[in-house]
Design a protein around this motif. Sequence first.
Motif, mmCIF file in Angstrom:
data_model
loop_
_atom_site.group_PDB
_atom_site.id
_atom_site.type_symbol
_atom_site.label_atom_id
_atom_site.label_comp_id
_atom_site.label_asym_id
_atom_site.label_seq_id
_atom_site.Cartn_x
_atom_site.Cartn_y
_atom_site.Cartn_z
ATOM 1 N N LYS A 192 0.837 -1.208 0.000
ATOM 2 C CA LYS A 192 0.000 0.000 0.000
ATOM 3 C C LYS A 192 0.869 1.255 0.000
ATOM 4 O O LYS A 192 0.553 2.241 -0.674
ATOM 5 C CB LYS A 192 -0.925 -0.023 1.211
ATOM 6 N N GLU A 193 1.958 1.214 0.743
ATOM 7 C CA GLU A 193 2.869 2.364 0.748
ATOM 8 C C GLU A 193 3.523 2.535 -0.620
ATOM 9 O O GLU A 193 3.629 3.656 -1.138
ATOM 10 C CB GLU A 193 3.951 2.168 1.813
ATOM 11 N N ALA A 194 3.943 1.424 -1.229
ATOM 12 C CA ALA A 194 4.567 1.479 -2.555
ATOM 13 C C ALA A 194 3.585 2.012 -3.596
ATOM 14 O O ALA A 194 3.978 2.720 -4.526
ATOM 15 C CB ALA A 194 5.073 0.094 -2.952
ATOM 16 N N ALA A 195 2.303 1.679 -3.438
ATOM 17 C CA ALA A 195 1.288 2.188 -4.361
ATOM 18 C C ALA A 195 1.159 3.704 -4.252
ATOM 19 O O ALA A 195 1.032 4.414 -5.267
ATOM 20 C CB ALA A 195 -0.056 1.515 -4.069
ATOM 21 N N GLN A 196 1.217 4.222 -3.033
ATOM 22 C CA GLN A 196 1.150 5.673 -2.837
ATOM 23 C C GLN A 196 2.383 6.360 -3.429
ATOM 24 O O GLN A 196 2.286 7.428 -4.018
ATOM 25 C CB GLN A 196 1.048 5.989 -1.348
ATOM 26 N N ILE A 197 3.529 5.723 -3.290
ATOM 27 C CA ILE A 197 4.777 6.295 -3.787
ATOM 28 C C ILE A 197 4.802 6.351 -5.312
ATOM 29 O O ILE A 197 5.166 7.365 -5.911
ATOM 30 C CB ILE A 197 5.979 5.461 -3.280
ATOM 31 N N THR A 198 4.426 5.228 -5.942
ATOM 32 C CA THR A 198 4.590 5.097 -7.389
ATOM 33 C C THR A 198 3.373 5.532 -8.188
ATOM 34 O O THR A 198 3.478 5.768 -9.402
ATOM 35 C CB THR A 198 4.901 3.635 -7.755
ATOM 36 N N GLY A 199 2.203 5.606 -7.543
ATOM 37 C CA GLY A 199 0.984 5.912 -8.269
ATOM 38 C C GLY A 199 0.401 4.714 -8.984
ATOM 39 O O GLY A 199 -0.589 4.825 -9.709
ATOM 40 N N LYS A 200 1.007 3.549 -8.782
ATOM 41 C CA LYS A 200 0.495 2.319 -9.389
ATOM 42 C C LYS A 200 -0.461 1.632 -8.418
ATOM 43 O O LYS A 200 -0.403 1.858 -7.210
ATOM 44 C CB LYS A 200 1.650 1.374 -9.746
#
Length: 635
Positions: free
Chosen positions: A297-305
Amino acid sequence: MNAVTEKKQSVAHSGKDGRWIVRTRILRLGYLLFDGSIIGIIIALVGLLYVFQYGGQVVKQQEDKLQLPESSIIKTSDGTTLRMIPLPGSGYRHSAELEEMPALLINTFLAVEDRRFYSHQGLDYKGISRAFLNNIVDMDLSEGGSSITQQLARNLYLNRNKNVIRKLNEASIALALERQLSKREILGLYLNQIYMGRGQYGVKAAAERYFGVSDLKKLEIWQIATLAGIPKGPSIYNPVDNSTLSKTRRNLVLQIMLDQGLITKEQMLEARDKKYQPPAANKVEVIGVHYVDATLKEAAQITGKSVEELRTGGYTIVTGLNIKAQQALEQAFLKGSSFPPDGKDQQVEAAMTIMDHRTGEVVALIGGREQNEGSLNRATIDARQPGSSFKPIIDYGPALESGKYSPNSILSDRKYAYGNYVPENLNGVYQGQITMSRALQKSVNAPAVWLLKQVGISSARQFAAKLGIVLTEEDNHLSIALGGLHNGVSPLKMTQAYGVFANGGKFNEAHMVRTIMDSKGEVVYSHLSETRQVISQRTAEAMTMMLRNVVNEGTGKKAQMNRPVAGKTGTTQLDLPGVSKKANRDLWFVGYTSEWTAAVWMGFDRTNKDNYMTEGSGKAAALFSTVMSKALSGY
């Protein structure tokens, strides 16, 4: 006319009739053959048009199928693989470029699966003819004669039903793929897409699963032969499920390799003697379910994916997870004695987060006692009232930062009415006056509310925001002094906030993700530390001194360890009519050592008259001590 003449005339007429009938039948047959030929030609033309058009439309409309989903990998802080993310359907794939594959591996697959791959345009007519004759002899459709391109077409776009229409569609798509892609692209897709048994897709995933080999160029001859033998029957020829059949199939492939001049006889004989030994299982794989959830979930916020894109995009995400700390956390959560008794129809739940306040990296996290994929992650949800554990953030911290107060400042300890709000001390005892340090140590309510009134709600909210806790407009009231928040707060947010006190007044954003690399190994994100001095060092040091008193002599005694600990308990009462005054809704302990900061929460998902706790926050403090002592041992 005599009888003889009549007979002759009758015979003549019958002969003419017979010839006419024969001619008529021949003409009819000719017409039928002509019509049949025309219909056949039309059908053939329609079929050719269908074969030409169908595949092109399918490939055009489903271009995303040519982008193979690939299992992403989550790694711990020391580079250990924490989790390989399964693809939809619970399979795994690691893609590799053809340049990463040894020539022997590629040539062996071609020799076994499609020797004429580079000479046909998608359909191997010799192979199809051979299979057709064999199927006629056997009276079934057991043999397909499929080229590599046809196999790819079937695997990407079709099911495995054996009928004429499916074979026609397969051929059509294969021809379309050959028109759109180069031979190298088709071969690369095939070697990365092919199912290799045990949920592994592609040669790289299979090499890692069966041999523990990540660098394909390090594969030995017998291993290459084993891999090339699997596609014929993935469930029976993979070496894990049936080592005997796998070896028999491997030897057949080795013979093919010899016949095709790919290896020498000596190499073949040596490879035949190799005994399969499966690689050691990755024992770390079962831990960190909630950590992985929070990371994605954090990676999704970072990358926009989307999370799904990150799961299937072949990414490698390196985190700050410390294996020892995570294991200590999960082992403690398996013991029922760590928690208050369960309710009538619910289990007491809990969550805990541990952060390295010097960097902001979350070293361990658990969101509940049930550690299943997709289960509720209570560690990251802003949903719980922090009770008295919020006092350092909203009362005492802002007062110290104002410069008007110190740990020895005298505060009012009297029962006041602030409009309709009348806070009370839990024991009903009021001393009139009390020092700030003593008020925090004993978690006395009246001085905390009085102090917030003196400092001002606006200033206090600004202070909390510097620690990463942004309150809403609905929180503009004095009850926040005792942790009464509109939305609640998560253990992760509380850990982050206390980390500022632990870190000399410097704020580091709590985060799981350290770096993200794409499927080609290129770094697409790297966390940049943005340590900010958000409160004075003087305030942080004074707070640490007071919070150590809480653990040494106050409500947090059960958090004591073999090293200095600073921290604060928190309890929110149930306060329902007809229920004991000792009934509690939330139990907290938030604290830190010189290395790490952690927050513990305990409670029911739905607290009511049948599901509440009568134990105090000492239970949360004890769990903090148990986990942190083990996690930090030898640190």
